[in-house]
Scaffold this motif. Sequence first.
Motif, short mmCIF file in Angstrom:
data_model
loop_
_atom_site.label_atom_id
_atom_site.label_comp_id
_atom_site.label_asym_id
_atom_site.label_seq_id
_atom_site.Cartn_x
_atom_site.Cartn_y
_atom_site.Cartn_z
N ILE A 133 0.83 -1.21 0.00
CA ILE A 133 0.00 0.00 0.00
C ILE A 133 0.87 1.27 0.00
O ILE A 133 0.51 2.25 -0.64
CB ILE A 133 -1.09 0.01 1.11
N ALA A 137 0.57 3.95 -3.06
CA ALA A 137 0.32 5.38 -2.82
C ALA A 137 1.43 6.22 -3.45
O ALA A 137 1.16 7.24 -4.10
CB ALA A 137 0.23 5.65 -1.32
N LYS A 142 -4.67 4.69 -5.13
CA LYS A 142 -5.22 4.59 -3.78
C LYS A 142 -6.55 3.84 -3.80
O LYS A 142 -7.49 4.17 -3.08
CB LYS A 142 -5.37 5.99 -3.17
N SER A 143 -6.62 2.84 -4.66
CA SER A 143 -7.83 2.00 -4.74
C SER A 143 -7.41 0.55 -4.61
O SER A 143 -6.55 0.08 -5.37
CB SER A 143 -8.52 2.20 -6.09
N SER A 190 -7.94 4.21 5.66
CA SER A 190 -9.02 4.92 4.95
C SER A 190 -9.59 6.05 5.80
O SER A 190 -10.04 7.06 5.28
CB SER A 190 -10.16 3.98 4.57
N TRP A 196 -8.35 7.31 -0.04
CA TRP A 196 -8.26 5.87 -0.31
C TRP A 196 -9.66 5.29 -0.48
O TRP A 196 -10.59 5.65 0.24
CB TRP A 196 -7.59 5.13 0.86
N VAL A 198 -11.14 1.45 -0.35
CA VAL A 198 -10.76 0.05 -0.09
C VAL A 198 -12.02 -0.81 0.07
O VAL A 198 -12.92 -0.47 0.85
CB VAL A 198 -9.92 -0.07 1.21
N LYS A 281 -14.73 6.11 -2.27
CA LYS A 281 -13.70 6.44 -1.26
C LYS A 281 -14.19 5.94 0.09
O LYS A 281 -15.38 6.05 0.40
CB LYS A 281 -13.47 7.96 -1.17
#
Length: 454
Positions: A133, A137, A142-143, A190, A196, A198, A281
């Motif tokens: 992660i 980033a 950011k997914s 998050s 982000w 997630v 998001k």
Amino acid sequence: MSGKIDMADPKSGTIVLVTGAGGYIGSHACLALLEAGYTVVALDNMVNCWKDERLSQPESLIRVQILAGRQLRFYQAELLCKTSLEQIFKEIIQEFGKIDVCMHFAALKAVGESCSKPLQYYKNNISGTINLIETLAKFGCKSLIYSSSATVYGDPATLPIRENDPTGINLTNPYGKTKYMTEEILKDLSNAEPDWGVVSLRYFNPVGAHSSGLIGEDPNGIPNNLVPFVAQVAAGKLPSLKVFGGDYPTKDGTGVRDYIHITDLIDGHVKALEFILKEFKGFKTYNLGTGKGYSVLEVIRAFKAASRREIPYEIVGRRPGDIAASYCDASLAQQELGWVATRDIDDMCRDVWNWQSRNINGFKKETDPNCLLHSPKKLELLLSNLTKLEHQKAGRKLHLETIDAIDEAKLLQDYEALQKLQKVLKENEVRRLEGKQPASGQENVSLPFCCCRQ
Ligand SMILES: NC(=O)c1ccc[n+]([C@@H]2O[C@H](COP(=O)([O-])OP(=O)(O)OC[C@H]3O[C@@H](n4cnc5c(N)ncnc54)[C@H](O)[C@@H]3O)[C@@H](O)[C@H]2O)c1
């Protein structure tokens, strides 16, 4: 439009990074993504997937590309090595311009082994995810879609299990704890960084194989899970099955689980991908299961019917850490992702048997000089040719591979022959699912792999 690829097909402009791509679930995901038109960048360190030493990619992914008729980009990548991971991400960005979403499957997953090697599991699954992660980033993505598990619920107080039921309580093994802890990390991330998005998908018990029988679960050594074990008993590779516990408070005294067909599970990932691409998001969890529980004895009966083989078994004492029953309420995924599982235990057993009986040693094979997969040069040329033609047809420039000395006539010949084979195979699959024989004259059509010529 962004990145280096000139998009004739809008989905090919979406770059999906898949970690653990060579494994059981990752390989099925790569196939579905390629078939849906996405551009796939696949990572794996190959600790748990088989590779022919003459090839540069896991065998599962070679078959995926042949089935899809499209190429993916593969990197042998170790999530624990951040420096090399960053180097690989640099190359990905140079080539594709961006990463849109990451599907993160890479993990160690053997429950028993996690008890004897806890540090290895915490390091691999948690530190590996943190490295991933941070690197995502750093390179602008950011997914994330995360492979979680029903184990995060421990021994559930009520059934069916819902997403807002407690997690992290009475977890009996380090593997399950790594799944729970990673979810907590992703949730905190998050909250702290609202850009982000997630989605954590909590799988119940994924089983089954792609309907072609060319890819499936290929456990190392003695299988840990019930269905692959039963499949090896049916195939005569293992003598008999031990059923742990016949005195649980369930319909027949044996443990009850919510089994989900791999194809349904992957459909759930494609739905989650569409959801996340709509600028989601935050942090969301979804159960992926059928919502129906089957006992061990019901699974044995279904497998016996699918394979028409005897499955000798013996009921023995309970195994420490096992729970009586687990099945989910999957209605949240239906409401919010528009996903529902459609395949039942008979479909799962039929497809596992189709895979197991065609690939008695999983992906490992004896050498067969006529098999396309045993001729690495021919195979690599075919894959390159497919990619070149695919790009040409879509009117875009080729950036995936640089191919020298292409013989145009040969290229078309290979491509068209493969397309024809795939068409007949798909028709045969539909007929088989409808319980019909293949069309006359098409009975022996197969892709040029030795495992298909049985
Ligand atoms: N199969 C199941 O029953 C099940 C159930 C619930 C959740 N899950 C989760 O789904 C994911 C995929 O499971 P699977 O069944 O496909 O497992 P798998 O072992 O078949 O695939 C995982 C892949 O990740 C790779 N990998 C592991 N550590 C890595 C690292 N540090 N760097 C790079 N690659 C690495 C392995 O080589 C392997 O190919 C895992 O996260 C697992 O915890 C699986």
